[in-house]
Design a protein around this motif. Structure first.
Motif, short mmCIF file in Angstrom:
data_model
loop_
_atom_site.label_atom_id
_atom_site.label_comp_id
_atom_site.label_asym_id
_atom_site.label_seq_id
_atom_site.Cartn_x
_atom_site.Cartn_y
_atom_site.Cartn_z
N ARG A 32 0.83 -1.21 0.00
CA ARG A 32 0.00 0.00 0.00
C ARG A 32 0.87 1.26 0.00
O ARG A 32 0.48 2.28 -0.58
N ARG A 75 -1.85 10.08 -7.78
CA ARG A 75 -2.85 9.56 -8.71
C ARG A 75 -2.24 9.22 -10.06
O ARG A 75 -2.52 8.18 -10.63
N LEU A 90 -1.46 4.30 -1.46
CA LEU A 90 -2.71 4.25 -0.71
C LEU A 90 -2.49 4.56 0.76
O LEU A 90 -3.42 4.90 1.48
N THR A 91 -1.24 4.42 1.20
CA THR A 91 -0.82 4.77 2.55
C THR A 91 0.44 5.61 2.46
O THR A 91 1.30 5.33 1.62
N ARG A 106 -0.12 6.13 -9.73
CA ARG A 106 -0.95 4.95 -9.51
C ARG A 106 -1.42 4.36 -10.84
O ARG A 106 -1.62 3.15 -10.95
#
Length: 249
Positions: free
Chosen positions: A45, A71, A50-51, A74
């Protein structure tokens, strides 16, 4: 391709990851393995943003991961979780095409990519019209892999993708996944709790303990030159059930 330097992540007083420095090499498969709570999923993550780490840095292809670019970075990474993580109200096709539609791809481009991926993951095209509850566990994971590969990412991150499958389906998917990794030449980071699976997939194995790296290297290195008694005990614990079974026979 992915570098973590001095990364620490805490939840309250508990450390999920402690001062981890790790490189996931380009076009290779790195396996993260260790007991429950050792930090495997947290590292994944952190890699995908995400973390956020409390301290340390995460770099993806020379770009330091930050809120401003998380983003965009990702989209260069495909992410597969246990049991697929498919949206139950969408068909297999709609799940696979989700990000492409969000980015405004044309229907022709989406259909061509889905046709290509359906062949790659060896899924019956008719299954794409079904909803996740109508698919088997193996079929759901194949659709999830299609979704992760839809944008042709540089990196694939897989968090125990085969953990919930029965042994025969799991074995089939292991063979297919390894072929896909080799054919595509992606950078892969794969979380598993299974030592045999780590040996099957891994160019490099990273054994974690309490949020720290206990040892990393090839499976042969872990077997022949363990860095600590914990490494030996972890390997032996996974071998013991099979050895006991053979002894009974």
């Amino acid at each position: 391709m992915i570098q973590l330097h001095g990364v620490t992540k805490r939840y309250g007083d508990a450390y999920a990851v402690q001062d981890v420095t790790l490189t996931a090499a380009s076009e290779a498969t790195t396996l993260l393995i260790g007991p429950s709570g050792s930090g495997k999923s947290t590292l994944l993550r952190l890699m995908i943003g995400l973390t956020r780490p409390d301290t340390g840095t995460v770099t993806v292809a020379d770009d330091r991961l930050a809120p401003s670019n998380a983003r965009a970075l990702r989209r260069r990474m495909g992410y597969v979780i246990q049991e697929g993580g498919l949206f139950p109200h969408l068909t297999g096709r709609a799940n696979a095409a989700l990000m492409a539609r969000h980015l405004g791809w044309s229907s022709d481009r989406i259909n061509a990519r889905i046709d290509e991926l359906t062949r790659l993951v060896q899924l019956d095209p008719d299954r794409l019209a079904q909803y996740p509850t109508e698919l088997s566990g193996g079929q759901r994971q194949r659709v999830s892999l299609m979704r992760a590969l839809m944008l042709d990412p540089d990196v694939l991150l897989l968090d125990e993708p085969l953990g919930a499958l029965d042994p025969m389906i799991r074995a089939d998917l292991q063979d297919d996944l390894r072929d896909i990794f080799r054919r595509l030449g992606k950078t892969v980071v794969f979380v598993t709790h299974d030592l045999g699976e780590a040996a099957f997939f891994g160019d490099r194995i990273v054994l974690l303990r309490q949020g720290r790296i206990e040892q990393s290297g090839t499976m042969q290195t872990l077997l022949s030159d363990p860095a600590s008694p914990f490494v030996t005990d972890f390997i032996q614990a996974q071998r013991a059930p099979l050895e006991h079974l053979h002894a009974e026979e």
